[in-house]
Motif scaffolding. Sequence first.
Motif, mmCIF file in Angstrom:
data_model
loop_
_atom_site.group_PDB
_atom_site.id
_atom_site.type_symbol
_atom_site.label_atom_id
_atom_site.label_comp_id
_atom_site.label_asym_id
_atom_site.label_seq_id
_atom_site.Cartn_x
_atom_site.Cartn_y
_atom_site.Cartn_z
ATOM 1 N N ALA A 160 -5.738 40.916 15.790
ATOM 2 C CA ALA A 160 -6.446 39.787 16.408
ATOM 3 C C ALA A 160 -5.571 38.541 16.412
ATOM 4 N N SER A 161 -4.826 38.326 15.334
ATOM 5 C CA SER A 161 -3.912 37.180 15.289
ATOM 6 C C SER A 161 -2.831 37.320 16.356
ATOM 7 N N ALA A 162 -2.314 38.551 16.521
ATOM 8 C CA ALA A 162 -1.270 38.777 17.522
ATOM 9 C C ALA A 162 -1.808 38.604 18.938
ATOM 10 N N ILE A 163 -3.003 39.149 19.201
ATOM 11 C CA ILE A 163 -3.614 38.999 20.527
ATOM 12 C C ILE A 163 -3.870 37.524 20.825
ATOM 13 N N SER A 164 -4.420 36.812 19.863
ATOM 14 C CA SER A 164 -4.677 35.377 20.056
ATOM 15 C C SER A 164 -3.372 34.627 20.257
ATOM 16 N N GLY A 165 -2.328 35.039 19.520
ATOM 17 C CA GLY A 165 -1.039 34.379 19.664
ATOM 18 C C GLY A 165 -0.468 34.506 21.058
ATOM 19 N N GLU A 166 -0.585 35.701 21.655
ATOM 20 C CA GLU A 166 -0.019 35.878 22.997
ATOM 21 C C GLU A 166 -0.959 35.367 24.080
ATOM 22 N N TYR A 167 -2.255 35.319 23.812
ATOM 23 C CA TYR A 167 -3.225 34.894 24.822
ATOM 24 C C TYR A 167 -3.194 33.382 25.021
ATOM 25 N N LEU A 168 -2.927 32.632 23.941
ATOM 26 C CA LEU A 168 -2.934 31.165 24.004
ATOM 27 C C LEU A 168 -1.572 30.709 24.507
ATOM 28 N N SER A 169 -1.486 30.527 25.793
ATOM 29 C CA SER A 169 -0.208 30.321 26.469
ATOM 30 C C SER A 169 0.074 28.835 26.673
ATOM 31 N N ALA A 170 1.113 28.575 27.474
ATOM 32 C CA ALA A 170 1.440 27.191 27.835
ATOM 33 C C ALA A 170 0.282 26.521 28.557
ATOM 34 N N GLY A 171 -0.430 27.310 29.375
ATOM 35 C CA GLY A 171 -1.577 26.754 30.091
ATOM 36 C C GLY A 171 -2.667 26.283 29.160
ATOM 37 N N THR A 172 -2.747 26.870 27.969
ATOM 38 C CA THR A 172 -3.729 26.441 26.984
ATOM 39 C C THR A 172 -3.182 25.331 26.115
ATOM 40 N N PHE A 173 -1.990 25.522 25.573
ATOM 41 C CA PHE A 173 -1.455 24.563 24.608
ATOM 42 C C PHE A 173 -1.205 23.202 25.234
ATOM 43 N N LEU A 174 -0.589 23.181 26.411
ATOM 44 C CA LEU A 174 -0.327 21.915 27.095
ATOM 45 C C LEU A 174 -1.324 21.644 28.212
ATOM 46 N N TYR A 190 0.306 32.478 16.187
ATOM 47 C CA TYR A 190 -1.056 31.981 16.403
ATOM 48 C C TYR A 190 -1.401 30.918 15.362
ATOM 49 N N TRP A 191 -1.167 31.215 14.099
ATOM 50 C CA TRP A 191 -1.528 30.269 13.044
ATOM 51 C C TRP A 191 -0.684 29.004 13.114
ATOM 52 N N LEU A 192 0.565 29.132 13.551
ATOM 53 C CA LEU A 192 1.393 27.945 13.752
ATOM 54 C C LEU A 192 0.826 27.078 14.869
ATOM 55 N N LYS A 193 0.424 27.685 15.980
ATOM 56 C CA LYS A 193 -0.130 26.921 17.109
ATOM 57 C C LYS A 193 -1.415 26.201 16.719
ATOM 58 N N LEU A 194 -2.286 26.908 16.003
ATOM 59 C CA LEU A 194 -3.543 26.279 15.586
ATOM 60 C C LEU A 194 -3.271 25.088 14.678
ATOM 61 N N THR A 195 -2.367 25.251 13.717
ATOM 62 C CA THR A 195 -2.026 24.155 12.803
ATOM 63 C C THR A 195 -1.383 23.002 13.551
ATOM 64 N N ALA A 196 -0.529 23.331 14.525
ATOM 65 C CA ALA A 196 0.214 22.297 15.245
ATOM 66 C C ALA A 196 -0.685 21.380 16.050
ATOM 67 N N LEU A 197 -1.857 21.846 16.469
ATOM 68 C CA LEU A 197 -2.802 20.973 17.175
ATOM 69 C C LEU A 197 -3.887 20.438 16.251
#
Length: 485
Positions: free
Chosen positions: A47-61, A183-190
Amino acid sequence: MNALLDLAAVAAVILATVLIGAYGLRISRTTSDFFVASRTVRPVWNASAISGEYLSAGTFLGLSGLVLLDGARGFWFPIGYAAGYLLVLAFVAAPLRRSGAYTIPDFVEARLESLLARRVTSVAVLIIGWLYIVPQLHGAGITLQVVADLPPWTGAAVVAALVAALVAAGGMRAITFVQGFQYWLKLTALLVPVVVMAFALYGTPHEFDPVVAFPSSAGPAGIDAYATGSLLVALLLGTMGLPHVLVRFYTSPDGVSARRTTVLVIVMVSAFYAVSSAMGLISRVVAPDLAEPGAADTVVLVLPARVFPGIVGELLTALIVAGAFAAFLATSAGLVVSLAGVVSQDVFGGSVRSFRVSALLCTAVPFVIALATAPAGLGSSVGMVFVFAASCLSPVVLLGVWWSGLTARGAVAGMVSGGVACGLSLLIYAAVGGVGVAAPYLAQPAAWTIPLATAVTVVVSLTDRRGAPRTAERYLARLHAPERV
């Protein structure tokens, strides 16, 4: 902004990615390791891996930029993105795992006993994957241009080179470890900047005012019912047609694990979307001057410095830059590993060596496209990929899992009609623009292209004299029977 800090953050992400990928490489030996991680990935990490690849540039930025631009209308994207996994959970997650396939073309060929259907599916998968990778490379270029004043091609080249090397070296096994970490890095970063900025703005002249953040023109009264409904249908069904999402369910040990993985994904991506949307809300108050196409995609990068001039803002910006690069890498890697599996099996025979060659080829094509094109809005670019996936691939996947009457001719006709109709409508809209009565139907075609593709698939299947494969009933029984049976 501090260019040295930001580049150091990028370097740290790259180093962590290489080290984690190297660990995965140590245990990647067999063909099954490279294609589906030997089907041994447990629900939490998967689930962490799927979430990591699903949350793309379109989501983060892009998601925060959409909220900044469109107010309440921007929230339809995270709602659709997250809710799409409910359909995946209900209809395809466990059956696809039980199919025993490595890729979506594998599943289609086994289900329909047709090499032609496999080839058409492979082409659709490649188009969807390449269209999805290009915004990731554009996002990397935008990020390094904003924070370090580097040419846009630099970020794209860094991401493309690292992804190609990582996928070629370790395949799905290595990518799984990398994406879970990212995934966990992206969540923490925002999450950290959002919490810190929210506390800092409380009680100041910038304190959140709903009237300012959501004027009536950006609320429900200003929403176009057709455009919104069509977009939501595309986002809901588009998830079911994304190759890098579907291939990850083949890595689960069994169908039950695939379902548990999907439930965890819904929780994880929803948490991230809540944080990203909150960043968009803050930007509507602090940075309304960036509410214009192009500039809105940079708001996540410039917002901390506006709230905290000085070292605090620079550190928060560096954290966000690290998360942004994790987003580009995770999504691009997931797409490349899924595409490499398709090309390797369809063109080169399916060996580990051919997988590595395919990974390099599948990275080079979108990199060239990214260099030759200018970035559009990241959120809307990814949204268009969902529209195409929902129109071209989702009906065949859904019918293939649930309808025994599906034939190879019906599947091919449905994929071609849906893909061509969607592609032509988007190209015509891009060329003509918002002129005439047909404009909304061209801009958001999912509401008619998905029914068109489904109807063509069903009608052609019903009129196909050859009929469905004789093994269809038995194959469907395998997809839906519990593992113990």
